[in-house]
Design a protein around this motif. Structure first.
Motif, PDB file in Angstrom:
ATOM      1  N   ILE A  17      41.559  42.979  48.634  1.00  0.00           N
ATOM      2  CA  ILE A  17      41.856  41.666  48.061  1.00  0.00           C
ATOM      3  C   ILE A  17      40.849  40.625  48.549  1.00  0.00           C
ATOM      4  O   ILE A  17      40.386  39.772  47.779  1.00  0.00           O
ATOM      5  N   LYS A  18      40.475  40.693  49.820  1.00  0.00           N
ATOM      6  CA  LYS A  18      39.473  39.756  50.351  1.00  0.00           C
ATOM      7  C   LYS A  18      38.150  39.919  49.620  1.00  0.00           C
ATOM      8  O   LYS A  18      37.461  38.931  49.318  1.00  0.00           O
ATOM      9  N   GLU A  19      37.774  41.166  49.319  1.00  0.00           N
ATOM     10  CA  GLU A  19      36.524  41.409  48.593  1.00  0.00           C
ATOM     11  C   GLU A  19      36.592  40.830  47.185  1.00  0.00           C
ATOM     12  O   GLU A  19      35.641  40.208  46.709  1.00  0.00           O
ATOM     13  N   ILE A  20      37.728  41.015  46.517  1.00  0.00           N
ATOM     14  CA  ILE A  20      37.885  40.516  45.152  1.00  0.00           C
ATOM     15  C   ILE A  20      37.852  38.984  45.119  1.00  0.00           C
ATOM     16  O   ILE A  20      37.301  38.369  44.204  1.00  0.00           O
ATOM     17  N   LEU A  21      38.433  38.352  46.139  1.00  0.00           N
ATOM     18  CA  LEU A  21      38.522  36.883  46.178  1.00  0.00           C
ATOM     19  C   LEU A  21      37.336  36.226  46.883  1.00  0.00           C
ATOM     20  O   LEU A  21      37.318  35.009  47.041  1.00  0.00           O
ATOM     21  N   SER A  22      36.346  37.029  47.283  1.00  0.00           N
ATOM     22  CA  SER A  22      35.244  36.484  48.081  1.00  0.00           C
ATOM     23  C   SER A  22      34.435  35.419  47.342  1.00  0.00           C
ATOM     24  O   SER A  22      33.756  34.601  47.972  1.00  0.00           O
ATOM     25  N   LYS A  23      34.504  35.405  46.004  1.00  0.00           N
ATOM     26  CA  LYS A  23      33.717  34.424  45.243  1.00  0.00           C
ATOM     27  C   LYS A  23      34.380  33.050  45.190  1.00  0.00           C
ATOM     28  O   LYS A  23      33.795  32.102  44.671  1.00  0.00           O
ATOM     29  N   TYR A  24      35.587  32.944  45.727  1.00  0.00           N
ATOM     30  CA  TYR A  24      36.292  31.670  45.694  1.00  0.00           C
ATOM     31  C   TYR A  24      36.239  30.968  47.049  1.00  0.00           C
ATOM     32  O   TYR A  24      36.267  31.625  48.095  1.00  0.00           O
ATOM     33  N   PRO A  25      36.204  29.626  47.051  1.00  0.00           N
ATOM     34  CA  PRO A  25      36.193  28.875  48.315  1.00  0.00           C
ATOM     35  C   PRO A  25      37.595  28.778  48.904  1.00  0.00           C
ATOM     36  O   PRO A  25      38.227  27.723  48.913  1.00  0.00           O
ATOM     37  N   VAL A  26      38.076  29.912  49.375  1.00  0.00           N
ATOM     38  CA  VAL A  26      39.426  29.963  49.917  1.00  0.00           C
ATOM     39  C   VAL A  26      39.421  30.885  51.136  1.00  0.00           C
ATOM     40  O   VAL A  26      38.703  31.882  51.168  1.00  0.00           O
ATOM     41  N   LYS A 177      35.031  50.110  42.141  1.00  0.00           N
ATOM     42  CA  LYS A 177      36.486  50.088  42.148  1.00  0.00           C
ATOM     43  C   LYS A 177      37.024  48.669  42.011  1.00  0.00           C
ATOM     44  O   LYS A 177      38.010  48.430  41.304  1.00  0.00           O
ATOM     45  N   ASN A 178      36.371  47.713  42.666  1.00  0.00           N
ATOM     46  CA  ASN A 178      36.848  46.336  42.634  1.00  0.00           C
ATOM     47  C   ASN A 178      36.596  45.643  41.298  1.00  0.00           C
ATOM     48  O   ASN A 178      36.993  44.499  41.096  1.00  0.00           O
ATOM     49  N   VAL A 179      35.927  46.349  40.382  1.00  0.00           N
ATOM     50  CA  VAL A 179      35.726  45.823  39.032  1.00  0.00           C
ATOM     51  C   VAL A 179      36.713  46.454  38.048  1.00  0.00           C
ATOM     52  O   VAL A 179      37.213  45.779  37.146  1.00  0.00           O
ATOM     53  N   ILE A 180      36.996  47.739  38.234  1.00  0.00           N
ATOM     54  CA  ILE A 180      37.783  48.451  37.209  1.00  0.00           C
ATOM     55  C   ILE A 180      39.221  48.764  37.631  1.00  0.00           C
ATOM     56  O   ILE A 180      40.016  49.213  36.813  1.00  0.00           O
ATOM     57  N   SER A 181      39.568  48.521  38.871  1.00  0.00           N
ATOM     58  CA  SER A 181      40.900  48.906  39.354  1.00  0.00           C
ATOM     59  C   SER A 181      42.021  48.081  38.719  1.00  0.00           C
ATOM     60  O   SER A 181      41.803  47.007  38.152  1.00  0.00           O
ATOM     61  N   HIS A 182      43.232  48.598  38.842  1.00  0.00           N
ATOM     62  CA  HIS A 182      44.422  47.889  38.369  1.00  0.00           C
ATOM     63  C   HIS A 182      44.550  46.538  39.064  1.00  0.00           C
ATOM     64  O   HIS A 182      44.946  45.550  38.449  1.00  0.00           O
ATOM     65  N   ARG A 183      44.190  46.495  40.339  1.00  0.00           N
ATOM     66  CA  ARG A 183      44.267  45.233  41.088  1.00  0.00           C
ATOM     67  C   ARG A 183      43.226  44.241  40.576  1.00  0.00           C
ATOM     68  O   ARG A 183      43.498  43.057  40.396  1.00  0.00           O
ATOM     69  N   ALA A 184      42.014  44.741  40.300  1.00  0.00           N
ATOM     70  CA  ALA A 184      40.962  43.881  39.771  1.00  0.00           C
ATOM     71  C   ALA A 184      41.348  43.329  38.401  1.00  0.00           C
ATOM     72  O   ALA A 184      41.103  42.156  38.093  1.00  0.00           O
ATOM     73  N   LYS A 185      41.977  44.164  37.581  1.00  0.00           N
ATOM     74  CA  LYS A 185      42.380  43.713  36.247  1.00  0.00           C
ATOM     75  C   LYS A 185      43.481  42.663  36.325  1.00  0.00           C
ATOM     76  O   LYS A 185      43.521  41.729  35.524  1.00  0.00           O
ATOM     77  N   ALA A 186      44.370  42.819  37.301  1.00  0.00           N
ATOM     78  CA  ALA A 186      45.406  41.804  37.494  1.00  0.00           C
ATOM     79  C   ALA A 186      44.768  40.484  37.929  1.00  0.00           C
ATOM     80  O   ALA A 186      45.155  39.400  37.460  1.00  0.00           O
ATOM     81  N   PHE A 187      43.766  40.570  38.800  1.00  0.00           N
ATOM     82  CA  PHE A 187      43.082  39.356  39.244  1.00  0.00           C
ATOM     83  C   PHE A 187      42.307  38.701  38.109  1.00  0.00           C
ATOM     84  O   PHE A 187      42.172  37.474  38.064  1.00  0.00           O
ATOM     85  N   GLU A 188      41.788  39.509  37.179  1.00  0.00           N
ATOM     86  CA  GLU A 188      41.097  38.943  36.016  1.00  0.00           C
ATOM     87  C   GLU A 188      42.057  38.060  35.219  1.00  0.00           C
ATOM     88  O   GLU A 188      41.699  36.964  34.783  1.00  0.00           O
ATOM     89  N   LYS A 189      43.273  38.559  35.029  1.00  0.00           N
ATOM     90  CA  LYS A 189      44.271  37.788  34.294  1.00  0.00           C
ATOM     91  C   LYS A 189      44.670  36.528  35.054  1.00  0.00           C
ATOM     92  O   LYS A 189      45.056  35.519  34.476  1.00  0.00           O
ATOM     93  N   LEU A 190      44.552  36.611  36.371  1.00  0.00           N
ATOM     94  CA  LEU A 190      44.961  35.494  37.214  1.00  0.00           C
ATOM     95  C   LEU A 190      43.836  34.480  37.433  1.00  0.00           C
ATOM     96  O   LEU A 190      44.066  33.380  37.926  1.00  0.00           O
ATOM     97  N   GLU A 191      42.622  34.852  37.007  1.00  0.00           N
ATOM     98  CA  GLU A 191      41.443  34.079  37.399  1.00  0.00           C
ATOM     99  C   GLU A 191      41.516  32.601  37.015  1.00  0.00           C
ATOM    100  O   GLU A 191      41.193  31.721  37.827  1.00  0.00           O
ATOM    101  N   GLU A 192      41.899  32.317  35.797  1.00  0.00           N
ATOM    102  CA  GLU A 192      41.944  30.912  35.385  1.00  0.00           C
ATOM    103  C   GLU A 192      42.958  30.123  36.207  1.00  0.00           C
ATOM    104  O   GLU A 192      42.712  28.973  36.583  1.00  0.00           O
TER     105      GLU A 192
END
Length: 201
Positions: A17-26, A177-192
């Motif tokens: 999750i940290k890797e997926i969210l690394s592009k955000y200032p959080v 994996k962090n691009v195609i995984s189920h978790r990554a896809k959920a984060f894509e929907k959550l991105e906005e």
């Protein structure tokens, strides 16, 4: 920088999750890093119910932070969607990946390949405050193999084969994996929504 607590004690999931969210200032922190020693009982009937319960319980403890909870697992079609919400404790002992995989393989031992279709499902709930609660789900479809392959990942990754990439999730590097995984896809929907709460919050 806003702090986001991931309501989990699973170190490998936290890392992902940290890797997926690394592009955000959080600042992403685990329960342990936040000094919270709480184990929320995951007794919901769906992944969304479990994620919601974990997120709300942790938010009550530390409402000044955003809280993100996910619940994920494997659903095998010929087993009626099992192990489902029991994925982490399928063999009886919570988090014993080896025993969980062994049990699943034994149940599918006499099945043909076309019968062993499955999907990973990830439900994410993000709580910014009681009026801002977002729920999303992501899925990754694949097939269960008859033996483990690969050294990466965790959980059922070594036996979950993704035909499009001709490899198991455990054979993928983290970038893929962090691009195609189920978790990554959920984060894509959550991105906005994440942008709204993190960038504008």
């Amino acid at each position: 920088m806003r702090k986001l607590i991931v309501a989990s004690n699973n170190s490998k999931k936290i890392k992902e999750i940290k890797e997926i969210l690394s592009k955000y200032p959080v600042e992403v922190v685990s329960l342990k890093e936040a000094g919270i020693d709480v184990e929320v009982e995951e007794d919901g009937n769906t992944f969304v119910e479990n994620a919601y319960k974990k997120a709300i319980e942790i938010y009550k403890i530390i409402p000044e932070c955003m809280v993100l909870a996910d619940d994920s697992g494997l659903m095998v079609d010929c087993l009626g969607g099992a192990p489902g919400v029991y994925s982490a404790r399928f063999a009886g002992e919570h988090g014993n990946d080896k025993k969980n995989n062994e049990k699943l393989l034994s149940l599918l031992e006499n099945k043909e390949e076309h019968e062993k279709t499955a999907k990973f499902v990830c439900a994410i709930v993000l709580v910014s405050d009681y009026d801002n609660l977002i729920k999303v789900e992501g899925e990754l479809e694949g097939v269960i193999l008859d033996r483990e392959r690969g050294e990466n990942g965790f959980g059922y990754d070594p036996i979950f084969y993704v035909p499009k990439y001709e490899m198991t999730c455990a054979e993928m590097n983290s970038d893929l994996k962090n691009v195609i995984s189920h978790r990554a896809k959920a984060f894509e929907k959550l991105e906005e929504q994440i942008k709204k709460h993190i960038m504008e919050g």
